[in-house]
Design an enzyme around this catalytic site. Structure first.
Site, PDB file in Angstrom:
ATOM      1  N   ASN A 179       2.237  -0.313  -2.091  1.00 39.94           N
ATOM      2  CA  ASN A 179       2.313  -1.778  -2.241  1.00 39.94           C
ATOM      3  C   ASN A 179       1.721  -2.509  -1.027  1.00 39.94           C
ATOM      4  OD1 ASN A 179       4.803  -4.426  -2.577  1.00 39.94           O
ATOM      5  ND2 ASN A 179       2.903  -4.223  -3.686  1.00 39.94           N
ATOM      6  N   CYS A 205      -2.026  -1.892  -0.574  1.00 39.65           N
ATOM      7  CA  CYS A 205      -3.476  -1.934  -0.839  1.00 39.65           C
ATOM      8  C   CYS A 205      -3.758  -2.399  -2.270  1.00 39.65           C
ATOM      9  CB  CYS A 205      -4.125  -0.575  -0.597  1.00 39.65           C
ATOM     10  SG  CYS A 205      -4.068  -0.036   1.129  1.00 39.65           S
ATOM     11  N   ARG A 206      -3.581  -1.495  -3.250  1.00 35.37           N
ATOM     12  CA  ARG A 206      -4.046  -1.797  -4.610  1.00 35.37           C
ATOM     13  C   ARG A 206      -3.222  -2.848  -5.341  1.00 35.37           C
ATOM     14  NH1 ARG A 206      -3.788   4.264  -6.456  1.00 35.37           N
ATOM     15  NH2 ARG A 206      -2.095   4.112  -4.949  1.00 35.37           N
ATOM     16  N   SER A 207      -1.884  -2.683  -5.365  1.00 36.61           N
ATOM     17  CA  SER A 207      -1.116  -3.633  -6.193  1.00 36.61           C
ATOM     18  C   SER A 207      -1.065  -5.045  -5.607  1.00 36.61           C
ATOM     19  CB  SER A 207       0.280  -3.094  -6.530  1.00 36.61           C
ATOM     20  OG  SER A 207       1.051  -2.871  -5.384  1.00 36.61           O
TER      21      SER A 207
HETATM   22  P1  4NP Z   1      -1.505   1.722  -2.056  1.00 37.29           P
HETATM   23  O1  4NP Z   1      -2.111   2.634  -0.869  1.00 37.29           O
HETATM   24  O2  4NP Z   1      -0.635   2.639  -2.887  1.00 37.29           O
HETATM   25  O3  4NP Z   1      -2.711   1.237  -2.798  1.00 37.29           O
HETATM   26  O4  4NP Z   1      -0.724   0.623  -1.368  1.00 37.29           O
HETATM   27  C1  4NP Z   1      -1.322   3.375   0.006  1.00 37.29           C
HETATM   28  C2  4NP Z   1      -0.773   2.778   1.108  1.00 37.29           C
HETATM   29  C3  4NP Z   1      -0.004   3.525   1.997  1.00 37.29           C
HETATM   30  C4  4NP Z   1       0.194   4.869   1.759  1.00 37.29           C
HETATM   31  C5  4NP Z   1      -0.331   5.469   0.634  1.00 37.29           C
HETATM   32  C6  4NP Z   1      -1.093   4.724  -0.242  1.00 37.29           C
HETATM   33  N1  4NP Z   1       0.946   5.646   2.698  1.00 37.29           N
HETATM   34  O5  4NP Z   1       1.059   6.870   2.488  1.00 37.29           O
HETATM   35  O6  4NP Z   1       1.502   5.086   3.654  1.00 37.29           O
END
Ligand code: 4NP
Length: 189
Positions: free
Chosen positions: A34, A36-38
């Protein structure tokens, strides 16, 4: 404008039929972190409905299946890439919860792993039908079948996410609004 053929897609049709009030469609975008993408989907969806003058018909939010970044702003790289497209991302990270299945009409995961995690969290089989994948709204012939996690990628990864989500959020808007206008008991006269 590409309005998806919801009549040909039983899973999408079932989810659309669970929307309680077409004048108040509540959509939750979900990814892992939560950050980057969402939140990008959230920001672009706000932009898409502003563009069409229908913002008052939508409630839009985002959440993550993981808890690593609760309370954080979106990743600075995601914010910088979005800002170059005129989109400000200021969502504060939160984790998805069981009550989201009651508070939202559509729960849209970014990849297959998000979908599996959401299915485990769904309180009932009927509420599980609210889960859709963002790829359901991709343009035809899109090379990807999910929104790839950009966290460990370079700039191209963030740009790809924004390209995919710009199309998908517009298609989601058009699909839901077209369904609402054409459903037999519609109240959008
Ligand atoms: P998101 O990306 O799922 O698009 O927000 C990520 C952000 C952080 C992490 C993994 C994916 N992480 O492992 O901290």
């Amino acid at each position: 404008m590409n309005i998806l053929q919801y009549t040909d897609n039983a899973r999408l049709r079932r989810a659309l039929n669970l929307i309680q009030n077409p004048l108040n469609v509540r959509v939750l975008f979900v990814c892992l972190g939560n950050i980057c993408r969402s939140p990008a989907a959230d920001g672009l969806m706000h932009e898409a409905v502003k563009e069409s003058g229908t913002a008052n018909r939508w409630v839009i939010d985002s959440a993550g299946t993981g808890s690593y970044h609760i309370g954080d702003l979106p990743d600075p790289r995601m914010r910088a890439h979005a800002r170059r497209r005129g989109i400000t991302l200021d969502h504060i990270c939160r984790q998805v919860r069981e009550s989201d299945f009651y508070d939202f009409d559509l729960i849209i995961g970014m990849d297959h792993s998000n979908i599996s995690n959401l299915k485990r969290l769904a309180p009932t089989p009927e509420l599980e039908q609210k889960i859709l994948e963002m790829a359901d709204f991709f343009e035809p012939h899109t090379v990807c079948d999910h929104v790839p996690d950009p966290y460990y990628d370079g700039a191209e990864g963030f740009e790809l996410v924004l390209d995919l989500l710009t199309d998908a959020t517009r298609n989601l808007r058009d699909t839901v609004e077209s369904w609402a206008e054409n459903k037999p008991s519609n109240s959008l006269a």
